[in-house]
Design an enzyme around this catalytic site. Structure first.
Site: not given
Ligand SMILES: [Zn+2]
Ligand SMILES: *[C@@H]1O[C@H](CO)[C@@H](O)[C@H](O)[C@H]1NC(C)=O
Ligand SMILES: *[C@@H]1O[C@H](CO)[C@@H](O)[C@H](O)[C@H]1NC(C)=O
Ligand SMILES: *[C@@H]1O[C@H](CO)[C@@H](O)[C@H](O)[C@H]1NC(C)=O
Length: 522
Positions: A209-210, A482, A236, A142, A144, A175
């Protein structure tokens, strides 16, 4: 019968029982010891028996190395932030589209690759294979990222992609732009070098995705479903190579996620008559709700360690633990109750033991001298793979057992099905083989994701979904996810490119070698 003889018979009986118990313990100990030292037989990989497929050299020149890093840094510098389901930085997403076209010219011009935009910012690449009999697979990542604020304590600005001591810092480095760029860079090199895949495949890059993937992943799946696509497997993001992170384990372990925990957000509310605080009722709405929340925290969900694939994680890695852990891990049939009681003491391990309960919001009251008529709280639960959403809801009602508390499901879903990870599992064995091609010192085991990914939307296209990238995590790194100072080493990013470069070639085998499990299994 005299008192004496009764007494001696009782003593005899007790002696026999103790002897019996000792015998049982001895047998258990022997079985456990045998298992401790034989389970590792399964760890080998019959590399010699793999069908040879395209073997294009992954050598890259010094100049190419600089180039691939600068492409990656450009990707990090575009702040493709998802602020909420309705607020994304669309100008950044637009810019990202242009970046991909610019830095991967071979992909965008190849007659083997069809490129489509989905919902303007997600990407679907269809790469045709020379043998249409072979079922295609799919790689996901992903674009984003979650927000990042320099003031939170970043060593460099979070969208600067600056390098410090061999690490590239920035939001998205682990990420998940390392996979977005790694997959495409790997394919770009293959196409430049004349590669023609035998097995066709898809690449899906989501842009939300987030914030649940309802625009990107969901619509990519719709497109594929409308075309009748079935997938051999999906790979994934998710788990990683854990080096020094699992306590007691010597050496790095690559955990391939074979399932994800489910989720539920539950709203608890209490409504009562309002009143003045000078003549309060015995219990206020706050008091009633507080009681319910306390009962939920005090009565945790049942221990389920050992009933899901987390058991296999430890069994696969057992031989890499030192004694006495090796002994315990090899004998979960005996030690599960003990182990789960130890594990549940730390929050990160407890996540594998049970459905977790987190009270995340509590709202009530408007004025200090008014009894509030209404109180509400939100509870976020992550559901163990051995439980269903409905079972969890029933348990919440049972634990609270108070008619005054209204329990409503805000949203939720069951845990994801468990993908195959035995010796016949095509996807799992291909991923494992590719990891071992590149990092022979790593142990590969199935694992569980406690968070969720875009791949959860793909269950109708395949039964085998894996969540893994060879991102190398050392102690302290999981907190960067994150969090602040998210980073990846230059070397690790190069390895990721090579991993996908190799994986795509490895997928060209028609079948994986036959299983040898039966000969070794105890
Ligand atoms: Zn992720
Ligand atoms: C691929 O080719 C390299 C040399 O170019 C060789 O060392 C390697 O063993 C080959 N691998 C396989 C799986 O054939
Ligand atoms: C959105 O992205 C653009 C780059 O395309 C950037 O200039 C801008 O500052 C970003 N906005 C926010 C709110 O992050
Ligand atoms: C896609 O872009 C077009 C033109 O810029 C716009 O009209 C449309 O609303 C966009 N669609 C989505 C799903 O963002």
């Amino acid at each position: 019968m005299s008192f004496q003889s009764a007494k001696s018979r009782i003593i005899k009986c007790v002696k026999l029982m103790i002897l019996g118990l000792l015998l049982i313990l001895l047998v258990l100990f022997l079985v456990a010891t045998v298992r401790t030292f034989t389970l590792e037989v399964n760890a080998g990989l019959q590399l010699a028996q793999w069908e040879k497929t395209a073997n294009i050299s992954g050598d890259i020149s010094k100049q190419q190395r600089e180039e691939l890093l600068s492409h990656f840094k450009e990707a990090i510098r575009i702040p493709t932030v998802s602020f909420s389901t309705t607020h994304q930085n669309t100008s950044a997403l637009q810019e990202f589209n242009q970046l991909l076209e610019r830095v991967f010219p071979a992909i965008f011009s190849s007659s083997l690759v069809k490129h489509e935009l989905v919902q303007n910012y997600s990407h679907l690449f269809t790469v045709s294979g020379s043998d249409p009999q072979l079922m295609p697979y799919m790689l996901l990542a992903h674009i984003d990222v979650v927000p990042a604020n320099e003031a939170e304590g970043w060593e460099v600005p979070p969208f600067s992609a600056q390098e410090l001591n061999g690490f590239i810092y920035g939001r998205g480095t682990i990420d998940n732009k390392q996979s977005v760029m790694g997959i495409l860079q790997g394919l770009e090199y293959l196409l430049e070098r004349g590669y023609v895949p035998r097995r066709g495949f898809y690449i899906g890059l989501g842009h939300d995705e987030e914030v649940n993937g309802n625009a990107g992943a969901v619509n990519i799946v719709k497109v594929l479903k409308s075309r009748g696509v079935k997938l051999q497997f999906v790979l994934d993001e998710g788990l990683a190579v854990l080096d020094g992170i699992i306590s007691g384990l010597d050496g790095p372990a690559a955990l391939i996620g074979v399932s994800e925990k489910g989720q539920a957000t539950v709203k608890l509310s209490v409504s009562m008559k309002p009143g003045h605080s000078s003549m309060p009722t015995r219990q206020s709405s706050i008091g009633v709700l507080a009681g319910a929340v306390t009962r939920l925290e005090e009565n945790r969900m049942p221990r389920l360690f050992g009933y899901g694939p987390e058991r296999s994680t430890f069994e696969h890695l057992a031989h890499e633990f030192g004694l006495p852990l090796k002994f315990i891990m090899s004998n979960l049939w005996l030690f599960t109750p003990l182990l789960s009681r130890v594990m549940e003491r730390s929050p990160d391990m407890n996540a594998f033991v049970r459905t977790t309960t987190a009270v995340t919001m509590f709202n009530s009251g408007v004025k200090y001298n008014v009894l509030p008529s209404y109180a509400e709280a939100f509870v976020n639960l992550r559901i163990h793979t051995a439980q269903t959403l409905q079972e969890v809801l029933d348990l919440i009602e049972y634990t609270i057992s108070d008619d005054r508390v209204k329990v409503e499901l805000v949203n939720g879903f069951d845990p994801l099905p468990v993908s195959s990870y035995d010796e016949e599992s095509f996807g799992f064995q291909i991923i494992k083989r590719t990891v071992l091609n590149m990092f022979p010192q790593v142990n590969v085991a199935p694992g569980i994701c406690v968070g969720n990914t875009d791949s959860r939307h793909y269950t109708e296209l395949t039964k085998d979904i894996y969540r893994f990238a060879p991102t190398w995590f050392k102690p302290g790194d999981p907190q960067r996810f994150h969090g602040i100072n998210e980073r990846i080493s230059r070397q690790n990013y190069e390895d990721l490119v090579l991993f996908y470069f190799q994986l795509i070639q490895n997928c060209d085998v028609r079948n994986i070698p036959p299983s040898h499990t039966s000969e070794h299994e105890l």
